[in-house]
Structures are given as structure tokens and as C-alpha cells.
Design a protein around this motif. Structure first.
Motif, PDB file in Angstrom:
ATOM      1  N   GLY A  74      -8.431  -3.535  -4.344  1.00  0.00           N
ATOM      2  CA  GLY A  74      -8.863  -3.730  -2.851  1.00  0.00           C
ATOM      3  C   GLY A  74      -8.459  -2.175  -2.072  1.00  0.00           C
ATOM      4  N   ASP A  75      -8.996  -2.084  -0.860  1.00  0.00           N
ATOM      5  CA  ASP A  75      -9.250  -0.275  -0.641  1.00  0.00           C
ATOM      6  C   ASP A  75      -7.415  -0.728   0.102  1.00  0.00           C
ATOM      7  OD1 ASP A  75     -10.195   1.835   0.932  1.00  0.00           O
ATOM      8  OD2 ASP A  75     -11.202   2.091  -0.448  1.00  0.00           O
ATOM      9  N   ALA A  76      -7.112   0.625   0.225  1.00  0.00           N
ATOM     10  CA  ALA A  76      -6.002   0.350   1.475  1.00  0.00           C
ATOM     11  C   ALA A  76      -6.368   0.671   2.602  1.00  0.00           C
ATOM     12  CB  ALA A  76      -4.884   1.891   1.527  1.00  0.00           C
ATOM     13  N   VAL A  77      -7.963   0.920   2.908  1.00  0.00           N
ATOM     14  CA  VAL A  77      -8.067   1.457   4.452  1.00  0.00           C
ATOM     15  C   VAL A  77      -9.329  -0.157   4.896  1.00  0.00           C
ATOM     16  CG1 VAL A  77      -8.235   3.488   4.047  1.00  0.00           C
ATOM     17  CG2 VAL A  77     -10.464   2.304   3.029  1.00  0.00           C
ATOM     18  N   GLU A  78      -8.920  -0.750   3.964  1.00  0.00           N
ATOM     19  CA  GLU A  78      -9.619  -2.815   4.178  1.00  0.00           C
ATOM     20  C   GLU A  78      -8.613  -3.309   3.449  1.00  0.00           C
ATOM     21  OE1 GLU A  78     -14.101  -3.973   5.205  1.00  0.00           O
ATOM     22  OE2 GLU A  78     -14.171  -2.428   4.258  1.00  0.00           O
ATOM     23  N   LEU A  79      -7.805  -3.603   3.877  1.00  0.00           N
ATOM     24  CA  LEU A  79      -6.566  -4.727   3.178  1.00  0.00           C
ATOM     25  C   LEU A  79      -7.485  -6.147   3.475  1.00  0.00           C
ATOM     26  CD1 LEU A  79      -3.723  -3.392   4.573  1.00  0.00           C
ATOM     27  CD2 LEU A  79      -4.687  -3.201   1.906  1.00  0.00           C
ATOM     28  N   PRO A  80      -7.361  -6.730   1.965  1.00  0.00           N
ATOM     29  CA  PRO A  80      -8.024  -8.042   2.135  1.00  0.00           C
ATOM     30  C   PRO A  80      -7.379  -9.237   2.360  1.00  0.00           C
ATOM     31  CG  PRO A  80      -7.721  -8.202  -0.017  1.00  0.00           C
ATOM     32  CD  PRO A  80      -7.484  -6.458   0.486  1.00  0.00           C
ATOM     33  N   PHE A  81      -6.665  -8.973   3.043  1.00  0.00           N
ATOM     34  CA  PHE A  81      -5.359  -9.958   3.836  1.00  0.00           C
ATOM     35  C   PHE A  81      -5.892 -10.586   5.792  1.00  0.00           C
ATOM     36  CE2 PHE A  81      -4.293  -7.614   0.782  1.00  0.00           C
ATOM     37  CZ  PHE A  81      -3.752  -8.594  -0.063  1.00  0.00           C
ATOM     38  N   PRO A  82      -5.429 -11.466   5.718  1.00  0.00           N
ATOM     39  CA  PRO A  82      -5.664 -11.591   7.367  1.00  0.00           C
ATOM     40  C   PRO A  82      -4.571 -11.151   8.384  1.00  0.00           C
ATOM     41  CG  PRO A  82      -5.302 -13.768   5.821  1.00  0.00           C
ATOM     42  CD  PRO A  82      -5.026 -12.741   5.097  1.00  0.00           C
ATOM     43  N   GLU A  83      -4.620 -10.933   9.673  1.00  0.00           N
ATOM     44  CA  GLU A  83      -3.617  -9.924   9.912  1.00  0.00           C
ATOM     45  C   GLU A  83      -2.326 -10.837  10.039  1.00  0.00           C
ATOM     46  OE1 GLU A  83      -5.070 -10.542  14.504  1.00  0.00           O
ATOM     47  OE2 GLU A  83      -6.131  -9.026  13.889  1.00  0.00           O
ATOM     48  N   ARG A  84      -1.084 -10.654  10.007  1.00  0.00           N
ATOM     49  CA  ARG A  84       0.148 -11.285  10.595  1.00  0.00           C
ATOM     50  C   ARG A  84       0.725 -12.553   9.385  1.00  0.00           C
ATOM     51  NH1 ARG A  84       2.358  -8.682  14.947  1.00  0.00           N
ATOM     52  NH2 ARG A  84       1.096  -8.435  16.390  1.00  0.00           N
ATOM     53  N   THR A  85       0.374 -11.723   8.167  1.00  0.00           N
ATOM     54  CA  THR A  85       0.106 -11.917   6.594  1.00  0.00           C
ATOM     55  C   THR A  85       1.769 -11.792   5.981  1.00  0.00           C
ATOM     56  OG1 THR A  85      -2.222 -12.528   6.278  1.00  0.00           O
ATOM     57  CG2 THR A  85      -0.286 -11.990   4.541  1.00  0.00           C
ATOM     58  N   PHE A  86       2.492 -10.773   6.160  1.00  0.00           N
ATOM     59  CA  PHE A  86       3.296  -9.948   5.691  1.00  0.00           C
ATOM     60  C   PHE A  86       4.493  -9.618   5.826  1.00  0.00           C
ATOM     61  CE2 PHE A  86       0.254  -9.208   2.666  1.00  0.00           C
ATOM     62  CZ  PHE A  86       0.143  -9.997   2.412  1.00  0.00           C
ATOM     63  N   ASP A  87       5.391  -9.854   5.881  1.00  0.00           N
ATOM     64  CA  ASP A  87       7.089  -9.100   6.518  1.00  0.00           C
ATOM     65  C   ASP A  87       7.500  -8.565   6.108  1.00  0.00           C
ATOM     66  OD1 ASP A  87       7.881 -12.274   7.470  1.00  0.00           O
ATOM     67  OD2 ASP A  87       7.630 -12.781   5.250  1.00  0.00           O
ATOM     68  N   ARG A  88       7.240  -7.586   5.157  1.00  0.00           N
ATOM     69  CA  ARG A  88       7.448  -6.565   5.090  1.00  0.00           C
ATOM     70  C   ARG A  88       5.528  -5.642   3.869  1.00  0.00           C
ATOM     71  NH1 ARG A  88      10.911  -7.722   7.324  1.00  0.00           N
ATOM     72  NH2 ARG A  88      13.229  -6.674   6.892  1.00  0.00           N
ATOM     73  N   VAL A  89       5.482  -4.395   4.594  1.00  0.00           N
ATOM     74  CA  VAL A  89       4.207  -3.835   4.926  1.00  0.00           C
ATOM     75  C   VAL A  89       4.757  -2.455   3.968  1.00  0.00           C
ATOM     76  CG1 VAL A  89       2.269  -3.632   4.336  1.00  0.00           C
ATOM     77  CG2 VAL A  89       2.787  -5.120   5.247  1.00  0.00           C
ATOM     78  N   LEU A  90       5.008  -1.599   2.026  1.00  0.00           N
ATOM     79  CA  LEU A  90       5.111  -0.662   1.955  1.00  0.00           C
ATOM     80  C   LEU A  90       4.134   0.056   0.774  1.00  0.00           C
ATOM     81  CD1 LEU A  90       8.344  -3.025  -0.005  1.00  0.00           C
ATOM     82  CD2 LEU A  90       7.772  -1.791   1.936  1.00  0.00           C
ATOM     83  N   CYS A  91       4.137   1.362   1.153  1.00  0.00           N
ATOM     84  CA  CYS A  91       3.175   1.674  -0.031  1.00  0.00           C
ATOM     85  C   CYS A  91       4.237   3.185  -0.491  1.00  0.00           C
ATOM     86  CB  CYS A  91       2.216   1.828   1.119  1.00  0.00           C
ATOM     87  SG  CYS A  91       1.196   3.500   0.539  1.00  0.00           S
ATOM     88  N   GLN A  92       4.388   3.406  -1.496  1.00  0.00           N
ATOM     89  CA  GLN A  92       5.223   4.145  -2.161  1.00  0.00           C
ATOM     90  C   GLN A  92       4.495   4.902  -3.103  1.00  0.00           C
ATOM     91  OE1 GLN A  92       8.686   4.222  -4.942  1.00  0.00           O
ATOM     92  NE2 GLN A  92       7.405   3.600  -5.805  1.00  0.00           N
ATOM     93  N   MET A  93       4.125   6.277  -2.800  1.00  0.00           N
ATOM     94  CA  MET A  93       3.654   7.838  -3.235  1.00  0.00           C
ATOM     95  C   MET A  93       2.058   7.272  -3.755  1.00  0.00           C
ATOM     96  SD  MET A  93       6.248  10.166  -4.462  1.00  0.00           S
ATOM     97  CE  MET A  93       7.849  10.206  -4.216  1.00  0.00           C
TER      98      MET A  93
END
Length: 265
Positions: A93-112
Motif C-alpha cells: 500500500g501507499d503511505a499517502v493512502e494507508l489502507p487502515f481505519p482511523e484510530r487503529t494503531f498504538d504506534r506508527v513508525l516510519c524509518q528512512m
């Protein structure tokens, strides 16, 4: 630079990324990022632009339980990630259109990965959207090329030998290093308590040739240069990178990076 390079790569290049980039560079920064966001057991964690999954794997090793998801645009990267950890969730999937509902994850990370996203502001907004209230969004990006003495030498050689189009591929790595811009991206996405930290890491290679091979063969640059050009780049890099050689002959290239975190209201 008119368009951000998104680095669609082959399976062979993805394997080079995992076997070379990860132990030399990304494993160190994955530890730092995971520590900065304070992951805990039973949390749901998303690794955006996960590549071959070193951040997701680091989270899994640390918390041992929870929902751990990696997402990447590149199918080859995900194939390697799944081979290494079939027990984790991997999504294309694309970082600019994440295929997940709102308020799904406790931590969201992006490395390099943010530097390869054409719309960085939208990507940060998406990360904030899928994070739960009170949770943390955290990224790592390299500092600008002017702060990278070893890689500055290599970038100059590539530009000289391979031309402007090839230089863009190298420059993309260092295109997201302005701390003021990073803080503004987080704030404009509605994130609060934004903290930016700069760390000096070390890219560790057995030789200058290995560093060059990793940078060239682990990116689309390998498809844009001929053998003679590649040989000239290697030969010039051996001399230019001598100041970063150790007594044992290995190469320790300083690599400065920024870790930025923010809280979802």
C-alpha cells in the motif's frame, strides 16, 4: 527535483537491501526509533514504508506480542519481509493512502522512508489518522547531505561520473533533512509534543567497495549506469573514502539522522 524517486526495485535489489543495508545501517536506527516511541507488549504497531521489515521485526523482538503490521509500496521488499517473518502482517500500500481505519494503531513508525514519498505532508497526516488518541507517531530520516562527510564524497563522485539523472537517485536519500520542515509537517498534521532528536550513527561496511556496491546495487542506480561507469565510481570512492577506513581495513562512515516523534491528541 521535479519528482520524488519512489525507488521501485527488483527482488534481487531487495535482497541486497536486506543483506547489506540492514546490518550496515538500518538495524541501528530501528533500535533507536523503537526506543524513542516506547513500544510495549500488546500494542498494535504499524511500520510504514517498511522495506524488508527491520523495524517491524525489531518491534516484534522487543514486545513479543501484539499486532505488528508492515506496509510498503514495493512488492519485492514485501516478499523478502514475508520470507523472513511470515508470522507478521505485511500489506502492499501507499503511505499517502494507508489502507487502515482511523484510530487503529498504538504506534506508527516510519524509518528512512519519508524521503521517497512524493507528498510528505499527506503521509504524516495519514500516519496520524490511523493512530489512536494519545499514541505516538515516529520517523527517522537522514540529515542533509552537507552533514554526511563520507556520503557527500560518494554523491559527488556519482554525479560526476554518471550525470544528473543518476545523481538525483543519490540525492533523494538526503532530501528530507531539514528539521524545521519536519517539525512543521508534524504540527500541520495535528500532532502535539513534537520532539526532534539528531543522532550520529555509523554505517559499517567491510570496505569502501562494499559501501559503493550497497548504494549502487541496492537502488535503481544500478540500472542507469554501465560497467565502465560503475568501475570508475568504485575506483574513485576507494581513495575518497580512505579517511573513514579503520585499522582493520573496514569502513565506518558517519551517518547523521533525525528522529522526530509526535503525540496524537
Amino acid at each position: 527535483m521535479a519528482e520524488t524517486e519512489t525507488f521501485q526495485i527488483s527482488l534481487d535489489a531487495a535482497e541486497v537491501y536486506e543483506s547489506k543495508f540492514v546490518p550496515a545501517i538500518f538495524a541501528e536506527w530501528a533500535d533507536r526509533l523503537v526506543e524513542a516511541v516506547d513500544v510495549a507488549p500488546m500494542q498494535a504497531v504499524l511500520d510504514v514504508a517498511c522495506g524488508t521489515g527491520i523495524v517491524a521485526r525489531t518491534v516484534a523482538d522487543r514486545i513479543g506480542s501484539g499486532t505488528i503490521v508492515g506496509l510498503d509500496l514495493n512488492a519485492a521488499m514485501l516478499a523478502v519481509a514475508h520470507r523472513l517473518r511470515p508470522d507478521l502482517e505485511w500489506h502492499q500500500g501507499d503511505a499517502v493512502e494507508l489502507p487502515f481505519p482511523e484510530r487503529t494503531f498504538d504506534r506508527v513508525l516510519c524509518q528512512m522512508g519519508l524521503m521517497f514519498v512524493p507528498d510528505r505532508a499527506r503521509a504524516i497526516r495519514e500516519m496520524a489518522r490511523v493512530a489512536t488518541g494519545g499514541s505516538t507517531v515516529g520517523i527517522v530520516v537522514p540529515a542533509s547531505i552537507g552533514e554526511q562527510p563520507a556520503y557527500r564524497e560518494l554523491a559527488s563522485i556519482v554525479a560526476d561520473e554518471a550525470g544528473a539523472a543518476a545523481a538525483v537517485l543519490i540525492d533523494t536519500y538526503w532530501s528530507c533533512g531539514d528539521l524545521d520542515e519536519l517539525r512543521a509537517l508534524f504540527s500541520s498534521a495535528g500532532l502535539t509534543h513534537v520532539v526532534a532528536r539528531t543522532h550520529l550513527g555509523t554505517a559499517r561496511f567491510r570496505s569502501a567497495d562494499e559501501l559503493v556496491a550497497t548504494e549502487v546495487e541496492g537502488s535503481p542506480l544500478i540500472t542507469q549506469i554501465d560497467d565502465a561507469t560503475y568501475t570508475r565510481i568504485r575506483e574513485r570512492a576507494r581513495t575518497a573514502l580512505e579517511p573513514f577506513a579503520t585499522q582493520s581495513g573496514s569502513l565506518h562512515a558517519p551517518l547523521r539522522g533525525h528522529i522526530v516523534t509526535g503525540t496524537v491528541p
